[in-house]
Design a protein around this motif. Structure first.
Motif, PDB file in Angstrom:
ATOM      1  N   GLY A  85      27.941  38.761  -9.859  1.00 52.52           N
ATOM      2  CA  GLY A  85      27.183  38.943 -11.094  1.00 52.52           C
ATOM      3  C   GLY A  85      28.098  39.439 -12.195  1.00 52.52           C
ATOM      4  N   HIS A  86      27.645  39.285 -13.413  1.00 51.92           N
ATOM      5  CA  HIS A  86      28.461  39.661 -14.563  1.00 51.92           C
ATOM      6  C   HIS A  86      27.570  40.351 -15.583  1.00 51.92           C
ATOM      7  CE1 HIS A  86      31.730  39.515 -17.407  1.00 51.92           C
ATOM      8  NE2 HIS A  86      31.033  38.800 -18.277  1.00 51.92           N
ATOM      9  N   GLY A  87      28.042  41.472 -16.120  1.00 53.47           N
ATOM     10  CA  GLY A  87      27.278  42.214 -17.105  1.00 53.47           C
ATOM     11  C   GLY A  87      27.857  42.067 -18.499  1.00 53.47           C
ATOM     12  N   LEU A  88      27.106  42.514 -19.481  1.00 52.88           N
ATOM     13  CA  LEU A  88      27.566  42.425 -20.864  1.00 52.88           C
ATOM     14  C   LEU A  88      26.767  43.407 -21.710  1.00 52.88           C
ATOM     15  CD1 LEU A  88      29.440  40.857 -22.816  1.00 52.88           C
ATOM     16  CD2 LEU A  88      27.536  39.294 -23.217  1.00 52.88           C
ATOM     17  N   GLY A  89      27.492  44.344 -22.313  1.00 60.76           N
ATOM     18  CA  GLY A  89      26.834  45.306 -23.182  1.00 60.76           C
ATOM     19  C   GLY A  89      26.897  44.890 -24.646  1.00 60.76           C
ATOM     20  N   HIS A  90      26.498  45.802 -25.523  1.00 61.32           N
ATOM     21  CA  HIS A  90      26.507  45.623 -26.980  1.00 61.32           C
ATOM     22  C   HIS A  90      25.303  44.796 -27.469  1.00 61.32           C
ATOM     23  CE1 HIS A  90      30.438  47.538 -27.512  1.00 61.32           C
ATOM     24  NE2 HIS A  90      30.792  46.903 -26.403  1.00 61.32           N
ATOM     25  N   ALA A  91      25.143  44.791 -28.784  1.00 60.38           N
ATOM     26  CA  ALA A  91      24.019  44.091 -29.402  1.00 60.38           C
ATOM     27  C   ALA A  91      24.195  42.579 -29.244  1.00 60.38           C
ATOM     28  CB  ALA A  91      23.924  44.459 -30.887  1.00 60.38           C
ATOM     29  N   VAL A 132      20.177  38.271  -1.820  1.00 63.83           N
ATOM     30  CA  VAL A 132      20.502  38.046  -3.226  1.00 63.83           C
ATOM     31  C   VAL A 132      20.465  39.385  -3.959  1.00 63.83           C
ATOM     32  CG1 VAL A 132      19.909  36.809  -5.339  1.00 63.83           C
ATOM     33  CG2 VAL A 132      19.439  35.765  -3.116  1.00 63.83           C
ATOM     34  N   THR A 133      21.518  39.690  -4.689  1.00 57.68           N
ATOM     35  CA  THR A 133      21.542  40.924  -5.459  1.00 57.68           C
ATOM     36  C   THR A 133      20.850  40.700  -6.793  1.00 57.68           C
ATOM     37  OG1 THR A 133      23.619  41.596  -4.410  1.00 57.68           O
ATOM     38  CG2 THR A 133      22.984  42.742  -6.423  1.00 57.68           C
ATOM     39  N   GLY A 134      19.627  41.201  -6.888  1.00 53.97           N
ATOM     40  CA  GLY A 134      18.909  41.224  -8.152  1.00 53.97           C
ATOM     41  C   GLY A 134      19.180  42.561  -8.811  1.00 53.97           C
ATOM     42  N   SER A 135      18.183  43.150  -9.426  1.00 57.06           N
ATOM     43  CA  SER A 135      18.362  44.464 -10.036  1.00 57.06           C
ATOM     44  C   SER A 135      17.032  44.994 -10.539  1.00 57.06           C
ATOM     45  CB  SER A 135      19.334  44.386 -11.219  1.00 57.06           C
ATOM     46  OG  SER A 135      19.465  45.654 -11.846  1.00 57.06           O
ATOM     47  N   VAL A 136      16.889  46.325 -10.503  1.00 53.42           N
ATOM     48  CA  VAL A 136      15.732  46.919 -11.157  1.00 53.42           C
ATOM     49  C   VAL A 136      15.795  46.657 -12.659  1.00 53.42           C
ATOM     50  CG1 VAL A 136      16.735  49.199 -11.608  1.00 53.42           C
ATOM     51  CG2 VAL A 136      14.276  48.989 -11.178  1.00 53.42           C
ATOM     52  N   ALA A 137      16.988  46.323 -13.168  1.00 49.39           N
ATOM     53  CA  ALA A 137      17.131  45.967 -14.593  1.00 49.39           C
ATOM     54  C   ALA A 137      16.247  44.786 -14.964  1.00 49.39           C
ATOM     55  CB  ALA A 137      18.592  45.641 -14.910  1.00 49.39           C
ATOM     56  N   THR A 176      15.778  40.171  -1.467  1.00 52.11           N
ATOM     57  CA  THR A 176      16.293  40.542  -2.788  1.00 52.11           C
ATOM     58  C   THR A 176      16.629  42.028  -2.802  1.00 52.11           C
ATOM     59  OG1 THR A 176      14.774  38.912  -3.745  1.00 52.11           O
ATOM     60  CG2 THR A 176      15.895  40.405  -5.265  1.00 52.11           C
ATOM     61  N   LEU A 177      17.887  42.333  -3.068  1.00 52.44           N
ATOM     62  CA  LEU A 177      18.341  43.722  -3.199  1.00 52.44           C
ATOM     63  C   LEU A 177      18.288  44.100  -4.671  1.00 52.44           C
ATOM     64  CD1 LEU A 177      19.786  46.344  -2.279  1.00 52.44           C
ATOM     65  CD2 LEU A 177      21.952  45.070  -2.447  1.00 52.44           C
ATOM     66  N   MET A 178      17.591  45.197  -4.968  1.00 53.28           N
ATOM     67  CA  MET A 178      17.424  45.605  -6.365  1.00 53.28           C
ATOM     68  C   MET A 178      17.928  47.033  -6.571  1.00 53.28           C
ATOM     69  SD  MET A 178      13.746  43.813  -7.214  1.00 53.28           S
ATOM     70  CE  MET A 178      12.980  44.386  -5.686  1.00 53.28           C
ATOM     71  N   PRO A 179      19.214  47.168  -6.867  1.00 52.83           N
ATOM     72  CA  PRO A 179      19.760  48.492  -7.160  1.00 52.83           C
ATOM     73  C   PRO A 179      19.521  48.900  -8.596  1.00 52.83           C
ATOM     74  CG  PRO A 179      21.513  46.868  -7.197  1.00 52.83           C
ATOM     75  CD  PRO A 179      20.244  46.126  -6.869  1.00 52.83           C
ATOM     76  N   GLY A 180      19.762  50.180  -8.858  1.00 56.60           N
ATOM     77  CA  GLY A 180      19.844  50.667 -10.224  1.00 56.60           C
ATOM     78  C   GLY A 180      21.312  50.706 -10.616  1.00 56.60           C
ATOM     79  N   PRO A 181      21.698  51.582 -11.548  1.00 50.61           N
ATOM     80  CA  PRO A 181      23.119  51.693 -11.924  1.00 50.61           C
ATOM     81  C   PRO A 181      23.974  52.114 -10.726  1.00 50.61           C
ATOM     82  CG  PRO A 181      21.716  52.744 -13.575  1.00 50.61           C
ATOM     83  CD  PRO A 181      20.836  52.438 -12.396  1.00 50.61           C
ATOM     84  N   VAL A 182      25.088  51.407 -10.514  1.00 51.08           N
ATOM     85  CA  VAL A 182      25.953  51.650  -9.362  1.00 51.08           C
ATOM     86  C   VAL A 182      27.365  51.934  -9.864  1.00 51.08           C
ATOM     87  CG1 VAL A 182      26.802  50.712  -7.167  1.00 51.08           C
ATOM     88  CG2 VAL A 182      24.532  50.052  -8.014  1.00 51.08           C
ATOM     89  N   GLU A 183      28.063  52.814  -9.175  1.00 56.87           N
ATOM     90  CA  GLU A 183      29.425  53.194  -9.572  1.00 56.87           C
ATOM     91  C   GLU A 183      30.415  52.095  -9.179  1.00 56.87           C
ATOM     92  OE1 GLU A 183      31.790  54.730 -11.684  1.00 56.87           O
ATOM     93  OE2 GLU A 183      30.251  56.260 -11.358  1.00 56.87           O
TER      94      GLU A 183
END
Length: 262
Positions: A85-91, A132-137, A176-183
């Motif tokens: 998976g890939h994340g992306l911050g900012h507006a 599958v790694t989903g997310s609480v996000a 489906t695995l749904m983590p929160g923020p992970v280190e």
């Protein structure tokens, strides 16, 4: 012959820990990531005595997924951990098209293509496990992380629907695995280290999250929130207005929120 598992996004974080658990459990493993570090990770997995193959491939592309599948050399896939998976911050309005599209292509397009290719064989023989790694996000409108959260909402919804479609194949399980923020490296790669959530020292340990996912897929569970705080967040998200959730997320993910007084 040993069982065979494919683990994506296995160079660091949750994927690395899932690959470790698979190798410890006696699986021959094929691990993949979009960086050379995957080869060093593979050397680490070999300590458990099973066959380890590593592939560097960009799973945001059909060609990258095909490269991964070719490396399996036609072997029966008993377990797939679709974790890349890939994340992306900012507006969103400040993001480059290539950047937000890479998130969608990795988290959605590549993931779905891989799942489809692997599940066809599993369903045909009525045997196999997919995590599958989903997310609480996916339950939260993610202000300043809008594309990522939207992609995980897709994954969470898609896997729920797909579970229903294949329910008659009782030898095949989709978890489906749904983590929160992970280190993990997620926040650095998504340029989110200056955010409240990125700087939070109390993020989950990837080893704990991976163990939750591993136990769930091995027992055939449909889905699991990793950690009680994450489960509570998922429950509350179902009864909280979207506008409120978006504002709460803004306070976590807005650039500079880690240092609000500066």
């Amino acid at each position: 012959m040993a069982k065979f598992a494919i683990i994506t996004g296995a160079s660091t974080g949750i994927g690395f820990e899932l690959a470790t658990l698979a190798a410890k459990d006696g699986y021959d493993i094929l691990v993949v990531a979009d960086e050379p570090l995957i080869n060093a990770a593979a050397d680490d997995f070999k300590q458990f005595g099973t066959q380890v193959t590593s592939v560097e491939a960009d799973l945001s592309t059909i060609e990258g997924v095909d490269k991964l599948l070719a490396a399996a050399e036609g072997r029966q896939i008993d377990l797939l951990c679709a974790n890349a998976g890939h994340g992306l911050g900012h507006a969103f309005l400040d993001q480059q098209v290539a950047d937000w599209r890479h998130v969608i292509d990795t988290n959605i397009t590549g993931t779905l293509y891989l799942i489809q290719k692997v599940l066809v064989g599993m369903v045909a023989r009525n045997d196999g496990k997919v995590l599958v790694t989903g997310s609480v996000a996916g339950y939260v409108p993610g202000a300043f992380q809008a594309v990522y959260n939207g992609s995980k909402a897709f994954v969470d919804s898609f896997t729920e629907a797909l579970r229903n479609e294949i329910k008659d194949s009782d030898g095949v399980t989709l978890t489906t695995l749904m983590p929160g923020p992970v280190e993990t490296e997620f926040f650095a790669r998504g340029e989110m280290l200056d955010t409240s959530v990125g700087a939070d020292p109390n993020k989950s340990d990837p080893a704990d999250v991976a163990k939750d996912g591993w136990d769930a897929v091995m027992s055939g569970k449909a889905s699991i929130f990793s950690g009680w705080k994450t489960k509570l967040q998922g429950v509350l998200a179902n009864v909280t207005p979207g506008s409120v959730l978006a504002e709460q997320h803004r306070k976590m993910a807005e650039p500079g929120s880690a240092n609000p007084d500066e």
